[in-house]
Design a protein around this motif. Structure first.
Motif, PDB file in Angstrom:
ATOM      1  N   TYR A 103       0.836  -1.199   0.000  1.00 22.28           N
ATOM      2  CA  TYR A 103       0.000   0.000   0.000  1.00 22.28           C
ATOM      3  C   TYR A 103       0.873   1.252   0.000  1.00 22.28           C
ATOM      4  N   LEU A 109      -6.201   2.508   0.529  1.00 23.75           N
ATOM      5  CA  LEU A 109      -6.466   2.205   1.937  1.00 23.75           C
ATOM      6  C   LEU A 109      -7.891   2.555   2.349  1.00 23.75           C
ATOM      7  N   VAL A 112      -9.931  -0.643   2.908  1.00 28.64           N
ATOM      8  CA  VAL A 112      -9.578  -1.607   3.941  1.00 28.64           C
ATOM      9  C   VAL A 112      -9.896  -1.042   5.326  1.00 28.64           C
ATOM     10  N   ASP A 113      -9.872  -1.918   6.310  1.00 25.31           N
ATOM     11  CA  ASP A 113     -10.008  -1.506   7.701  1.00 25.31           C
ATOM     12  C   ASP A 113      -8.635  -1.047   8.172  1.00 25.31           C
ATOM     13  N   LEU A 114      -8.354   0.244   8.030  1.00 20.82           N
ATOM     14  CA  LEU A 114      -7.017   0.755   8.316  1.00 20.82           C
ATOM     15  C   LEU A 114      -6.655   0.594   9.786  1.00 20.82           C
ATOM     16  N   LEU A 117      -5.826  -3.125  10.174  1.00 20.93           N
ATOM     17  CA  LEU A 117      -4.600  -3.454   9.445  1.00 20.93           C
ATOM     18  C   LEU A 117      -3.374  -2.940  10.189  1.00 20.93           C
ATOM     19  N   THR A 120      -2.664  -5.018  13.134  1.00 22.76           N
ATOM     20  CA  THR A 120      -2.096  -6.296  12.689  1.00 22.76           C
ATOM     21  C   THR A 120      -0.597  -6.152  12.434  1.00 22.76           C
ATOM     22  N   ILE A 201       0.449  -7.367   1.817  1.00 23.20           N
ATOM     23  CA  ILE A 201      -0.811  -7.662   2.487  1.00 23.20           C
ATOM     24  C   ILE A 201      -1.682  -8.530   1.576  1.00 23.20           C
ATOM     25  N   GLU A 203      -5.399 -10.763   0.617  1.00 23.50           N
ATOM     26  CA  GLU A 203      -6.770 -10.348   0.337  1.00 23.50           C
ATOM     27  C   GLU A 203      -7.597 -10.185   1.608  1.00 23.50           C
ATOM     28  N   ASN A 204      -7.286 -10.917   2.656  1.00 19.14           N
ATOM     29  CA  ASN A 204      -8.029 -10.830   3.907  1.00 19.14           C
ATOM     30  C   ASN A 204      -7.310  -9.976   4.951  1.00 19.14           C
ATOM     31  N   GLN A 205      -6.448  -9.073   4.476  1.00 18.82           N
ATOM     32  CA  GLN A 205      -5.684  -8.160   5.321  1.00 18.82           C
ATOM     33  C   GLN A 205      -4.689  -8.868   6.228  1.00 18.82           C
ATOM     34  N   GLN A 206      -4.297 -10.089   5.855  1.00 17.30           N
ATOM     35  CA  GLN A 206      -3.239 -10.761   6.599  1.00 17.30           C
ATOM     36  C   GLN A 206      -1.883 -10.341   6.028  1.00 17.30           C
TER      37      GLN A 206
END
Length: 326
Positions: A103, A109, A112-114, A117, A120, A201, A203-206
């Motif tokens: 990113y 961004l 996504v859930d910034l 993320l 994480t 990162i 697709e599932n923000q992992q």
């Protein structure tokens, strides 16, 4: 391709014809995507010219990637190391290609859930610092004892080696840092440049992979956390053609929230974090000054280097503010 002779690399690998592209965004070691049409790799090599003696060690990067990937930490697995400079003009290594998104555009961004993320990423950093260096084969990767004092000396030496102009306040900042150096807690593997755009990162923000390990060593883990906090407030991202700091985006956690999350996840004392933040600002100022030096000598590859030098004075000021605000 500047910095990478694909024909010589093809001959060295004894592979089918190769194609390659250089990844954008790098400011130090050069990074290329390489493929023979079936296999995909990533190649890392030092920058062109002005390579300081302790920097850009391909063997160190290769060693830490091998240890971390084997331990289950999200780091790319290395494929080979080549120290024969006759192949492409410099030592290099190949590693596996890992899918994921880096990113750099703030607009991305928004999808996504910034908040989640970013936390994480904090968790990932704490997990790195929880690894036992001896157990994963990195017990000889550095000396945690006296790490902070050595870092203060080392980055002053790096500054002196890359000095090309007067920088107001940077000598004073170094002197202030050197007068009250924390002893630090238990040592750990530190990344040395941990930030949002050094992570792939999924697709599932992992976190699929943490990249750019050229500054990694055994040291004080709070140095990693502090640099991550400094980066959160720097204009790393682009939005509508303008630089943007991650922390200015909706949903980004506060610096205090990030520090508290790290303390909870790692169990480490963060009461001296102000010193580490000040040193992180100094260190980043020195790194960018080195990039600016190479840019003025025509030794950089790619776009975006013309603005690097202008970032340095603000970092010096931030270092002073961190010490004064405690």
């Amino acid at each position: 391709m500047k910095g990478l002779d694909l024909e010589k690399l093809q001959a060295y690998l004894d592979s089918p014809p190769l194609t390659g592209t250089m990844f954008a965004g790098g400011r130090s070691n050069l990074t290329y995507a390489v493929t023979d049409g079936t296999n995909r790799w990533v190649l890392r090599r030092p920058p062109l010219g002005h390579v300081l003696p302790t920097a850009h060690d391909m063997a160190r990067e290769h060693k830490v990637l091998a240890a971390l990937s084997a331990a289950g930490f999200p780091a790319p697995e290395p494929v080979l190391l080549c120290d024969d400079v006759s192949v492409i003009g410099a030592p290099f290594y190949l590693m596996e290609h890992v899918d994921g998104k880096i990113y750099r555009d703030a607009s991305d961004l928004e999808e996504v859930d910034l908040h989640g993320l970013t936390l994480t990423l904090v968790d990932t950093l704490a997990d790195l610092h929880s690894l036992d260096p001896e157990k994963i084969g990195l017990g000889d990767f550095g000396k945690p004892e006296g790490f902070n004092a050595r870092q203060v000396r080392r980055w002053k030496q790096q500054l002196d080696a890359s000095r090309s102009r007067d920088l107001s306040g940077i000598e004073e900042l170094h002197a202030r840092l050197a007068t009250d150096i924390p002893a630090g807690g238990p040592g750990a593997v530190v990344h040395g440049d941990f930030r949002l755009d050094n992570v792939l990162i999924g697709e599932n923000q992992q976190v699929n992979a943490v990249l750019d390990w050229e500054m990694s060593t055994l040291g004080d883990p709070l140095s990693d956390l502090a640099l991550m906090l400094v980066y959160a407030g720097r204009p790393l991202l682009v939005k509508d053609g303008r630089p943007f700091a991650p922390i200015d985006l909706p949903g980004h956690p506060t610096l205090d929230e990030m520090a508290a999350r790290y303390a909870e996840r790692s169990g480490r004392d963060v009461s001296d974090l102000h010193w580490y933040v000040a040193f992180a600002a100094f260190k980043l100022a020195v790194i960018l000054e080195g990039v600016h030096y190479r840019y003025t000598k025509g030794q950089t590859v790619g776009a975006g280097f013309d603005t690097v030098g202008a970032m340095v004075p603000a970092l010096v000021e931030q270092g002073h503010r961190a010490l004064e605000g405690h």
